[in-house]
Design a protein around this motif. Structure first.
Motif, PDB file in Angstrom:
ATOM      1  N   PHE A 130       0.889  -1.322  -0.012  1.00  0.00           N
ATOM      2  CA  PHE A 130      -0.119  -0.145   0.161  1.00  0.00           C
ATOM      3  C   PHE A 130       0.663   1.193   0.032  1.00  0.00           C
ATOM      4  CE2 PHE A 130      -1.844  -3.549   2.330  1.00  0.00           C
ATOM      5  CZ  PHE A 130      -2.999  -3.704   1.628  1.00  0.00           C
ATOM      6  N   ALA A 131       2.191   0.967   0.199  1.00  0.00           N
ATOM      7  CA  ALA A 131       3.029   2.372   0.385  1.00  0.00           C
ATOM      8  C   ALA A 131       2.898   3.075  -1.062  1.00  0.00           C
ATOM      9  CB  ALA A 131       4.434   1.876   0.670  1.00  0.00           C
ATOM     10  N   GLY A 132       2.745   4.497  -0.849  1.00  0.00           N
ATOM     11  CA  GLY A 132       2.780   5.141  -1.997  1.00  0.00           C
ATOM     12  C   GLY A 132       1.618   5.329  -2.750  1.00  0.00           C
ATOM     13  N   ASN A 133       0.469   4.490  -2.414  1.00  0.00           N
ATOM     14  CA  ASN A 133      -0.689   4.266  -3.176  1.00  0.00           C
ATOM     15  C   ASN A 133      -1.875   4.995  -2.600  1.00  0.00           C
ATOM     16  OD1 ASN A 133       0.242   2.528  -5.338  1.00  0.00           O
ATOM     17  ND2 ASN A 133       0.257   0.758  -4.091  1.00  0.00           N
ATOM     18  N   PRO A 134      -2.970   5.179  -3.281  1.00  0.00           N
ATOM     19  CA  PRO A 134      -4.108   6.030  -2.777  1.00  0.00           C
ATOM     20  C   PRO A 134      -4.719   4.933  -1.815  1.00  0.00           C
ATOM     21  CG  PRO A 134      -4.089   6.454  -4.970  1.00  0.00           C
ATOM     22  CD  PRO A 134      -3.236   5.321  -4.645  1.00  0.00           C
ATOM     23  N   TYR A 135      -5.438   5.385  -0.563  1.00  0.00           N
ATOM     24  CA  TYR A 135      -6.231   4.730   0.265  1.00  0.00           C
ATOM     25  C   TYR A 135      -7.440   5.716   0.496  1.00  0.00           C
ATOM     26  CZ  TYR A 135      -7.154   0.887   3.689  1.00  0.00           C
ATOM     27  OH  TYR A 135      -7.729  -0.237   4.460  1.00  0.00           O
ATOM     28  N   VAL A 136      -8.601   5.304   0.035  1.00  0.00           N
ATOM     29  CA  VAL A 136      -9.730   6.061   0.150  1.00  0.00           C
ATOM     30  C   VAL A 136     -10.590   5.738   1.333  1.00  0.00           C
ATOM     31  CG1 VAL A 136     -11.654   7.001  -0.862  1.00  0.00           C
ATOM     32  CG2 VAL A 136      -9.717   6.028  -2.395  1.00  0.00           C
ATOM     33  N   LEU A 137     -10.858   6.713   2.058  1.00  0.00           N
ATOM     34  CA  LEU A 137     -11.898   6.432   3.418  1.00  0.00           C
ATOM     35  C   LEU A 137     -13.279   7.337   3.073  1.00  0.00           C
ATOM     36  CD1 LEU A 137      -9.620   6.855   6.327  1.00  0.00           C
ATOM     37  CD2 LEU A 137     -10.442   4.768   5.322  1.00  0.00           C
ATOM     38  N   TYR A 163      -7.267   9.710   1.077  1.00  0.00           N
ATOM     39  CA  TYR A 163      -8.285  10.363   0.535  1.00  0.00           C
ATOM     40  C   TYR A 163      -9.535  10.232   1.110  1.00  0.00           C
ATOM     41  CZ  TYR A 163      -4.649  11.430  -3.149  1.00  0.00           C
ATOM     42  OH  TYR A 163      -3.744  11.388  -3.970  1.00  0.00           O
ATOM     43  N   LEU A 164     -10.246  11.332   1.825  1.00  0.00           N
ATOM     44  CA  LEU A 164     -11.625  11.244   2.271  1.00  0.00           C
ATOM     45  C   LEU A 164     -12.660  11.703   1.267  1.00  0.00           C
ATOM     46  CD1 LEU A 164      -9.802  11.147   4.658  1.00  0.00           C
ATOM     47  CD2 LEU A 164     -11.660  11.877   6.002  1.00  0.00           C
ATOM     48  N   CYS A 165     -13.637  11.173   0.988  1.00  0.00           N
ATOM     49  CA  CYS A 165     -14.696  11.374  -0.100  1.00  0.00           C
ATOM     50  C   CYS A 165     -16.087  10.885   0.140  1.00  0.00           C
ATOM     51  CB  CYS A 165     -14.196  11.311  -1.454  1.00  0.00           C
ATOM     52  SG  CYS A 165     -13.979   9.551  -1.973  1.00  0.00           S
ATOM     53  N   HIS A 166     -17.072  11.300  -0.425  1.00  0.00           N
ATOM     54  CA  HIS A 166     -18.296  10.808  -0.137  1.00  0.00           C
ATOM     55  C   HIS A 166     -18.412   9.354  -1.099  1.00  0.00           C
ATOM     56  CE1 HIS A 166     -22.889  10.079  -0.744  1.00  0.00           C
ATOM     57  NE2 HIS A 166     -22.919  10.735   0.371  1.00  0.00           N
ATOM     58  N   PRO A 167     -18.987   8.272  -0.764  1.00  0.00           N
ATOM     59  CA  PRO A 167     -19.012   7.207  -1.373  1.00  0.00           C
ATOM     60  C   PRO A 167     -19.637   7.129  -2.754  1.00  0.00           C
ATOM     61  CG  PRO A 167     -20.379   7.045   0.818  1.00  0.00           C
ATOM     62  CD  PRO A 167     -20.097   8.365   0.724  1.00  0.00           C
ATOM     63  N   GLU A 168     -20.356   7.947  -2.856  1.00  0.00           N
ATOM     64  CA  GLU A 168     -20.929   7.919  -4.422  1.00  0.00           C
ATOM     65  C   GLU A 168     -19.777   8.444  -5.203  1.00  0.00           C
ATOM     66  OE1 GLU A 168     -24.536  10.200  -6.859  1.00  0.00           O
ATOM     67  OE2 GLU A 168     -25.019   8.879  -5.206  1.00  0.00           O
ATOM     68  N   ASP A 169     -19.204   9.891  -4.707  1.00  0.00           N
ATOM     69  CA  ASP A 169     -17.954  10.029  -5.575  1.00  0.00           C
ATOM     70  C   ASP A 169     -16.967   9.370  -5.762  1.00  0.00           C
ATOM     71  OD1 ASP A 169     -19.677  12.765  -5.594  1.00  0.00           O
ATOM     72  OD2 ASP A 169     -18.480  13.425  -3.786  1.00  0.00           O
ATOM     73  N   HIS A 170     -16.543   8.390  -4.863  1.00  0.00           N
ATOM     74  CA  HIS A 170     -15.899   7.512  -5.017  1.00  0.00           C
ATOM     75  C   HIS A 170     -16.024   6.479  -6.053  1.00  0.00           C
ATOM     76  CE1 HIS A 170     -14.825   3.085  -4.445  1.00  0.00           C
ATOM     77  NE2 HIS A 170     -13.363   3.490  -3.856  1.00  0.00           N
ATOM     78  N   ALA A 173     -15.930   7.960  -9.394  1.00  0.00           N
ATOM     79  CA  ALA A 173     -14.334   8.021  -9.783  1.00  0.00           C
ATOM     80  C   ALA A 173     -13.683   6.742 -10.183  1.00  0.00           C
ATOM     81  CB  ALA A 173     -13.736   8.725  -8.896  1.00  0.00           C
ATOM     82  N   VAL A 174     -14.040   5.569  -9.664  1.00  0.00           N
ATOM     83  CA  VAL A 174     -13.288   4.260  -9.896  1.00  0.00           C
ATOM     84  C   VAL A 174     -13.897   3.819 -10.766  1.00  0.00           C
ATOM     85  CG1 VAL A 174     -12.356   4.125  -7.411  1.00  0.00           C
ATOM     86  CG2 VAL A 174     -14.658   3.315  -8.007  1.00  0.00           C
ATOM     87  N   ALA A 175     -15.188   4.175 -11.120  1.00  0.00           N
ATOM     88  CA  ALA A 175     -15.941   3.483 -12.520  1.00  0.00           C
ATOM     89  C   ALA A 175     -15.057   3.960 -13.787  1.00  0.00           C
ATOM     90  CB  ALA A 175     -17.168   4.109 -12.764  1.00  0.00           C
ATOM     91  N   TRP A 176     -14.235   5.117 -13.563  1.00  0.00           N
ATOM     92  CA  TRP A 176     -13.335   5.629 -14.626  1.00  0.00           C
ATOM     93  C   TRP A 176     -12.128   4.808 -14.713  1.00  0.00           C
ATOM     94  CZ3 TRP A 176     -15.601   7.894 -18.749  1.00  0.00           C
ATOM     95  CH2 TRP A 176     -16.724   8.462 -18.652  1.00  0.00           C
ATOM     96  N   ILE A 177     -11.306   4.886 -13.648  1.00  0.00           N
ATOM     97  CA  ILE A 177      -9.936   4.774 -13.726  1.00  0.00           C
ATOM     98  C   ILE A 177      -9.793   3.263 -13.156  1.00  0.00           C
ATOM     99  CG2 ILE A 177      -9.173   6.932 -13.434  1.00  0.00           C
ATOM    100  CD1 ILE A 177      -9.357   5.046 -10.262  1.00  0.00           C
ATOM    101  N   ASP A 235     -24.417   1.194 -12.592  1.00  0.00           N
ATOM    102  CA  ASP A 235     -24.847   2.396 -12.896  1.00  0.00           C
ATOM    103  C   ASP A 235     -23.803   3.360 -13.508  1.00  0.00           C
ATOM    104  OD1 ASP A 235     -27.540   1.722 -12.404  1.00  0.00           O
ATOM    105  OD2 ASP A 235     -27.673   2.965 -10.603  1.00  0.00           O
ATOM    106  N   PHE A 236     -22.634   3.618 -12.631  1.00  0.00           N
ATOM    107  CA  PHE A 236     -21.467   4.445 -13.003  1.00  0.00           C
ATOM    108  C   PHE A 236     -20.637   3.713 -14.086  1.00  0.00           C
ATOM    109  CE2 PHE A 236     -22.306   6.468  -8.718  1.00  0.00           C
ATOM    110  CZ  PHE A 236     -23.256   7.096  -9.114  1.00  0.00           C
ATOM    111  N   LEU A 237     -20.485   2.352 -13.971  1.00  0.00           N
ATOM    112  CA  LEU A 237     -19.761   1.673 -14.806  1.00  0.00           C
ATOM    113  C   LEU A 237     -20.311   1.649 -16.281  1.00  0.00           C
ATOM    114  CD1 LEU A 237     -17.301  -0.204 -15.699  1.00  0.00           C
ATOM    115  CD2 LEU A 237     -18.705  -2.266 -14.801  1.00  0.00           C
ATOM    116  N   HIS A 238     -21.790   1.473 -16.433  1.00  0.00           N
ATOM    117  CA  HIS A 238     -22.536   1.268 -17.557  1.00  0.00           C
ATOM    118  C   HIS A 238     -22.213   2.910 -18.197  1.00  0.00           C
ATOM    119  CE1 HIS A 238     -26.311   1.816 -19.842  1.00  0.00           C
ATOM    120  NE2 HIS A 238     -25.859   0.788 -20.566  1.00  0.00           N
ATOM    121  N   LYS A 239     -22.417   3.964 -17.488  1.00  0.00           N
ATOM    122  CA  LYS A 239     -22.349   5.330 -18.024  1.00  0.00           C
ATOM    123  C   LYS A 239     -20.726   5.274 -18.525  1.00  0.00           C
ATOM    124  CE  LYS A 239     -22.463  10.182 -16.650  1.00  0.00           C
ATOM    125  NZ  LYS A 239     -22.650  11.056 -15.846  1.00  0.00           N
TER     126      LYS A 239
END
Length: 279
Positions: A130-137, A163-170, A173-177, A235-239
Protein backbone atom coordinates in the motif's frame (compact mmCIF):
# COMPACT_ATOMS: atom_id res chain seq x y z
CA UNK A 1 -3.58 -2.06 19.16
CA UNK A 2 -5.42 -5.32 18.53
CA UNK A 3 -6.52 -5.57 14.90
CA UNK A 4 -8.70 -8.19 13.24
CA UNK A 5 -8.68 -9.14 9.58
CA UNK A 6 -11.48 -11.17 8.04
CA UNK A 7 -10.35 -12.59 4.72
CA UNK A 8 -6.68 -13.49 4.39
CA UNK A 9 -6.13 -13.07 0.68
CA UNK A 10 -3.79 -10.69 -1.10
CA UNK A 11 -5.16 -7.54 0.55
CA UNK A 12 -5.88 -9.01 3.97
CA UNK A 13 -2.54 -10.79 4.11
CA UNK A 14 -0.62 -7.71 2.99
CA UNK A 15 -2.42 -5.59 5.58
CA UNK A 16 -1.46 -8.12 8.23
CA UNK A 17 2.21 -8.07 7.26
CA UNK A 18 2.36 -4.26 7.40
CA UNK A 19 0.32 -3.87 10.59
CA UNK A 20 2.33 -6.48 12.48
CA UNK A 21 5.46 -4.78 11.22
CA UNK A 22 4.26 -1.64 12.98
CA UNK A 23 3.79 -3.36 16.31
CA UNK A 24 0.09 -4.20 16.24
CA UNK A 25 -1.29 -7.57 17.26
CA UNK A 26 -3.14 -9.02 14.29
CA UNK A 27 -5.74 -11.79 14.43
CA UNK A 28 -7.05 -13.27 11.21
CA UNK A 29 -10.10 -15.20 10.06
CA UNK A 30 -10.35 -17.32 6.92
CA UNK A 31 -12.78 -19.88 5.57
CA UNK A 32 -9.92 -22.32 5.06
CA UNK A 33 -7.66 -23.80 7.72
CA UNK A 34 -4.80 -24.03 5.23
CA UNK A 35 -4.98 -20.28 4.63
CA UNK A 36 -4.88 -19.67 8.38
CA UNK A 37 -1.74 -21.75 8.69
CA UNK A 38 0.00 -20.05 5.77
CA UNK A 39 -0.86 -16.63 7.20
CA UNK A 40 0.67 -17.59 10.54
CA UNK A 41 3.76 -19.11 8.91
CA UNK A 42 4.30 -16.02 6.73
CA UNK A 43 3.95 -13.68 9.69
CA UNK A 44 0.83 -11.96 8.38
CA UNK A 45 -1.02 -12.67 11.65
CA UNK A 46 -0.20 -13.53 15.24
CA UNK A 47 -2.98 -16.11 15.21
CA UNK A 48 -5.77 -17.15 12.86
CA UNK A 49 -8.95 -19.17 12.98
CA UNK A 50 -11.94 -20.17 10.90
CA UNK A 51 -14.13 -18.78 13.70
CA UNK A 52 -15.01 -15.10 14.10
CA UNK A 53 -14.93 -15.55 17.88
CA UNK A 54 -11.15 -15.03 17.75
CA UNK A 55 -11.92 -11.31 17.23
CA UNK A 56 -13.69 -10.73 20.56
CA UNK A 57 -11.13 -8.24 21.91
CA UNK A 58 -10.01 -6.37 18.79
CA UNK A 59 -10.12 -2.57 18.44
CA UNK A 60 -10.47 -2.47 14.64
CA UNK A 61 -11.67 -5.05 12.14
CA UNK A 62 -10.77 -4.95 8.45
CA UNK A 63 -13.30 -6.86 6.35
CA UNK A 64 -11.36 -8.16 3.34
CA UNK A 65 -14.02 -10.46 1.90
CA UNK A 66 -15.74 -10.21 -1.49
CA UNK A 67 -18.25 -7.34 -1.58
CA UNK A 68 -21.31 -9.58 -1.32
CA UNK A 69 -20.03 -11.05 1.96
CA UNK A 70 -19.24 -7.79 3.76
CA UNK A 71 -22.66 -7.08 5.30
CA UNK A 72 -23.37 -10.73 6.24
CA UNK A 73 -19.95 -10.95 7.90
CA UNK A 74 -20.61 -7.83 9.95
CA UNK A 75 -23.98 -9.20 11.06
CA UNK A 76 -22.13 -12.23 12.44
CA UNK A 77 -19.55 -10.01 14.13
CA UNK A 78 -22.06 -7.81 15.99
CA UNK A 79 -22.74 -10.22 18.90
CA UNK A 80 -19.00 -10.86 19.31
CA UNK A 81 -17.23 -7.49 19.34
CA UNK A 82 -17.34 -4.47 21.64
CA UNK A 83 -19.69 -1.56 20.74
CA UNK A 84 -16.59 0.65 20.48
CA UNK A 85 -14.94 -1.50 17.83
CA UNK A 86 -14.29 0.20 14.50
CA UNK A 87 -15.19 -1.79 11.40
CA UNK A 88 -13.88 -0.97 7.95
CA UNK A 89 -13.75 -2.78 4.63
CA UNK A 90 -11.54 -2.83 1.54
CA UNK A 91 -14.20 -3.21 -1.15
CA UNK A 92 -13.78 -1.44 -4.49
CA UNK A 93 -17.39 -0.18 -4.38
CA UNK A 94 -18.49 2.05 -1.53
CA UNK A 95 -22.06 3.35 -1.91
CA UNK A 96 -23.72 -0.07 -1.80
CA UNK A 97 -21.52 -1.21 1.08
CA UNK A 98 -22.00 1.93 3.18
CA UNK A 99 -25.77 1.88 2.66
CA UNK A 100 -25.96 -1.77 3.70
CA UNK A 101 -23.63 -1.62 6.69
CA UNK A 102 -24.21 1.77 8.34
CA UNK A 103 -27.61 0.77 9.78
CA UNK A 104 -25.93 -2.30 11.29
CA UNK A 105 -22.89 -0.66 12.89
CA UNK A 106 -22.44 3.03 13.66
CA UNK A 107 -18.65 2.81 13.91
CA UNK A 108 -18.27 1.72 10.29
CA UNK A 109 -15.89 3.59 7.99
CA UNK A 110 -15.86 2.55 4.35
CA UNK A 111 -12.38 2.02 2.92
CA UNK A 112 -10.70 1.15 -0.35
CA UNK A 113 -6.94 0.64 -0.71
CA UNK A 114 -6.07 1.31 -4.35
CA UNK A 115 -3.42 -1.38 -4.59
CA UNK A 116 -3.31 -4.94 -5.77
CA UNK A 117 -2.10 -7.47 -8.30
CA UNK A 118 -3.69 -9.64 -10.95
CA UNK A 119 -3.26 -12.57 -8.57
CA UNK A 120 -5.07 -13.22 -5.31
CA UNK A 121 -4.46 -15.36 -2.27
CA UNK A 122 -2.31 -15.31 0.86
CA UNK A 123 0.63 -16.62 -1.17
CA UNK A 124 0.82 -13.29 -3.02
CA UNK A 125 0.65 -11.09 0.07
CA UNK A 126 3.59 -8.71 0.44
CA UNK A 127 4.84 -6.00 2.76
CA UNK A 128 4.64 -2.47 1.41
CA UNK A 129 1.82 -3.19 -1.02
CA UNK A 130 0.00 0.00 0.00
CA UNK A 131 3.02 2.30 0.28
CA UNK A 132 2.71 5.33 -1.97
CA UNK A 133 -0.71 4.29 -3.25
CA UNK A 134 -4.10 5.94 -2.63
CA UNK A 135 -6.19 4.65 0.25
CA UNK A 136 -9.74 6.05 0.21
CA UNK A 137 -11.94 6.45 3.29
CA UNK A 138 -15.62 7.26 2.76
CA UNK A 139 -17.22 8.50 5.99
CA UNK A 140 -20.73 9.97 5.89
CA UNK A 141 -22.48 12.53 8.10
CA UNK A 142 -23.33 9.95 10.78
CA UNK A 143 -19.85 8.40 10.96
CA UNK A 144 -18.22 9.18 14.34
CA UNK A 145 -15.27 11.58 13.76
CA UNK A 146 -13.15 9.76 16.35
CA UNK A 147 -13.53 6.50 14.40
CA UNK A 148 -12.46 8.19 11.16
CA UNK A 149 -9.46 9.79 12.87
CA UNK A 150 -8.28 6.55 14.45
CA UNK A 151 -8.61 4.59 11.21
CA UNK A 152 -6.92 7.37 9.26
CA UNK A 153 -3.94 7.18 11.61
CA UNK A 154 -3.64 3.44 10.98
CA UNK A 155 -3.88 3.87 7.21
CA UNK A 156 -1.36 6.72 7.15
CA UNK A 157 1.07 4.47 9.01
CA UNK A 158 1.10 2.27 5.90
CA UNK A 159 2.57 5.31 4.07
CA UNK A 160 -0.49 5.39 1.83
CA UNK A 161 -1.91 8.60 0.39
CA UNK A 162 -5.20 9.01 2.26
CA UNK A 163 -8.24 10.56 0.57
CA UNK A 164 -11.60 11.21 2.22
CA UNK A 165 -14.67 11.50 0.01
CA UNK A 166 -18.36 10.67 -0.22
CA UNK A 167 -19.14 7.04 -1.15
CA UNK A 168 -20.95 8.02 -4.36
CA UNK A 169 -18.12 10.28 -5.49
CA UNK A 170 -15.73 7.41 -4.92
CA UNK A 171 -17.81 5.06 -7.05
CA UNK A 172 -18.11 7.56 -9.89
CA UNK A 173 -14.34 8.13 -9.89
CA UNK A 174 -13.29 4.47 -9.74
CA UNK A 175 -15.75 3.62 -12.50
CA UNK A 176 -13.45 5.61 -14.79
CA UNK A 177 -9.99 4.66 -13.56
CA UNK A 178 -10.47 1.16 -12.14
CA UNK A 179 -13.67 -0.59 -13.21
CA UNK A 180 -13.76 0.61 -16.83
CA UNK A 181 -10.13 -0.45 -17.42
CA UNK A 182 -10.92 -3.98 -16.22
CA UNK A 183 -13.75 -4.36 -18.74
CA UNK A 184 -11.82 -2.66 -21.54
CA UNK A 185 -8.77 -4.81 -20.86
CA UNK A 186 -10.89 -7.95 -20.90
CA UNK A 187 -12.41 -6.79 -24.18
CA UNK A 188 -8.94 -6.39 -25.66
CA UNK A 189 -8.02 -9.97 -24.81
CA UNK A 190 -11.36 -11.24 -26.10
CA UNK A 191 -10.98 -9.30 -29.37
CA UNK A 192 -7.49 -10.68 -29.96
CA UNK A 193 -8.74 -14.21 -29.44
CA UNK A 194 -11.27 -13.52 -32.20
CA UNK A 195 -8.50 -13.76 -34.81
CA UNK A 196 -9.59 -16.68 -37.01
CA UNK A 197 -6.23 -17.32 -38.69
CA UNK A 198 -4.49 -19.60 -36.20
CA UNK A 199 -1.07 -18.85 -37.64
CA UNK A 200 -1.58 -15.12 -37.12
CA UNK A 201 -3.04 -15.67 -33.64
CA UNK A 202 -0.07 -17.80 -32.62
CA UNK A 203 2.34 -15.18 -33.96
CA UNK A 204 0.51 -12.42 -32.07
CA UNK A 205 0.79 -14.44 -28.87
CA UNK A 206 4.50 -14.95 -29.45
CA UNK A 207 5.14 -11.27 -30.21
CA UNK A 208 3.10 -9.86 -27.32
CA UNK A 209 5.40 -7.84 -25.07
CA UNK A 210 5.24 -4.82 -22.76
CA UNK A 211 2.48 -2.91 -24.57
CA UNK A 212 0.06 -5.81 -24.60
CA UNK A 213 1.15 -6.95 -21.14
CA UNK A 214 0.43 -3.52 -19.64
CA UNK A 215 -2.95 -3.03 -21.31
CA UNK A 216 -4.18 -6.57 -20.71
CA UNK A 217 -3.02 -7.00 -17.10
CA UNK A 218 -6.22 -6.06 -15.26
CA UNK A 219 -8.38 -7.90 -17.79
CA UNK A 220 -6.50 -11.06 -16.96
CA UNK A 221 -7.13 -10.74 -13.23
CA UNK A 222 -9.59 -12.35 -10.84
CA UNK A 223 -12.96 -12.74 -12.67
CA UNK A 224 -14.88 -12.60 -9.38
CA UNK A 225 -13.56 -9.10 -8.68
CA UNK A 226 -14.56 -7.93 -12.14
CA UNK A 227 -18.09 -9.22 -11.71
CA UNK A 228 -18.39 -7.61 -8.27
CA UNK A 229 -17.29 -4.26 -9.69
CA UNK A 230 -19.90 -4.46 -12.43
CA UNK A 231 -22.65 -5.77 -10.17
CA UNK A 232 -22.27 -3.28 -7.33
CA UNK A 233 -21.25 -0.25 -9.40
CA UNK A 234 -23.45 -0.98 -12.37
CA UNK A 235 -24.85 2.52 -13.01
CA UNK A 236 -21.56 4.37 -13.03
CA UNK A 237 -19.70 1.60 -14.90
CA UNK A 238 -22.44 1.51 -17.53
CA UNK A 239 -22.16 5.26 -18.01
CA UNK A 240 -18.39 5.09 -18.40
CA UNK A 241 -18.68 2.20 -20.89
CA UNK A 242 -21.09 4.19 -23.05
CA UNK A 243 -18.69 7.14 -23.04
CA UNK A 244 -15.80 4.85 -23.92
CA UNK A 245 -17.79 3.33 -26.77
CA UNK A 246 -18.42 6.81 -28.16
CA UNK A 247 -14.70 7.57 -27.95
CA UNK A 248 -13.86 4.34 -29.80
CA UNK A 249 -16.49 5.13 -32.45
CA UNK A 250 -14.86 8.53 -33.00
CA UNK A 251 -11.45 6.92 -33.41
CA UNK A 252 -12.87 4.36 -35.85
CA UNK A 253 -14.33 7.19 -37.88
CA UNK A 254 -10.97 8.95 -38.06
CA UNK A 255 -9.29 5.76 -39.33
CA UNK A 256 -12.07 4.99 -41.81
CA UNK A 257 -11.84 8.51 -43.24
CA UNK A 258 -8.04 8.35 -43.26
CA UNK A 259 -8.03 11.54 -41.24
CA UNK A 260 -4.47 11.16 -40.04
CA UNK A 261 -4.22 14.78 -38.98
CA UNK A 262 -7.32 14.42 -36.84
CA UNK A 263 -6.00 11.17 -35.37
CA UNK A 264 -2.66 12.77 -34.56
CA UNK A 265 -4.44 15.66 -32.84
CA UNK A 266 -6.46 13.21 -30.74
CA UNK A 267 -3.36 11.24 -29.77
CA UNK A 268 -1.54 14.45 -28.88
CA UNK A 269 -4.43 15.33 -26.57
CA UNK A 270 -4.30 11.95 -24.83
CA UNK A 271 -0.52 12.17 -24.55
CA UNK A 272 -0.79 15.56 -22.84
CA UNK A 273 -3.68 14.71 -20.52
CA UNK A 274 -2.45 11.31 -19.30
CA UNK A 275 -0.06 12.97 -16.86
CA UNK A 276 -3.03 14.58 -15.10
CA UNK A 277 -3.92 11.16 -13.69
CA UNK A 278 -0.54 10.73 -11.99
CA UNK A 279 0.79 13.08 -9.32
Amino acid sequence: MNIGIVGLGLIGGSLGLDLRGRGHKVLGVSRQERTCQIAIERGAVDDASMLLSILTDVDIVFICTPIFAIAPTIKQLIPIISPDTIITDVGSVKRAVVEAVTPLWQNFVGGHPMAGKEYNGIEWAESGLFAGNPYVLTPIDTTPPWAVKRLEEIVRSLTSHVYLCHPEDHDRAVAWISHLPVIVSAGLIDACMGETDLVVLKLAQQLASSGFRDTSRVGGGNPELGVMMARYNRDFLHKSLLSYRQSIDNLIELVEQEDWQGLEKRLQQTQETRSQFYS
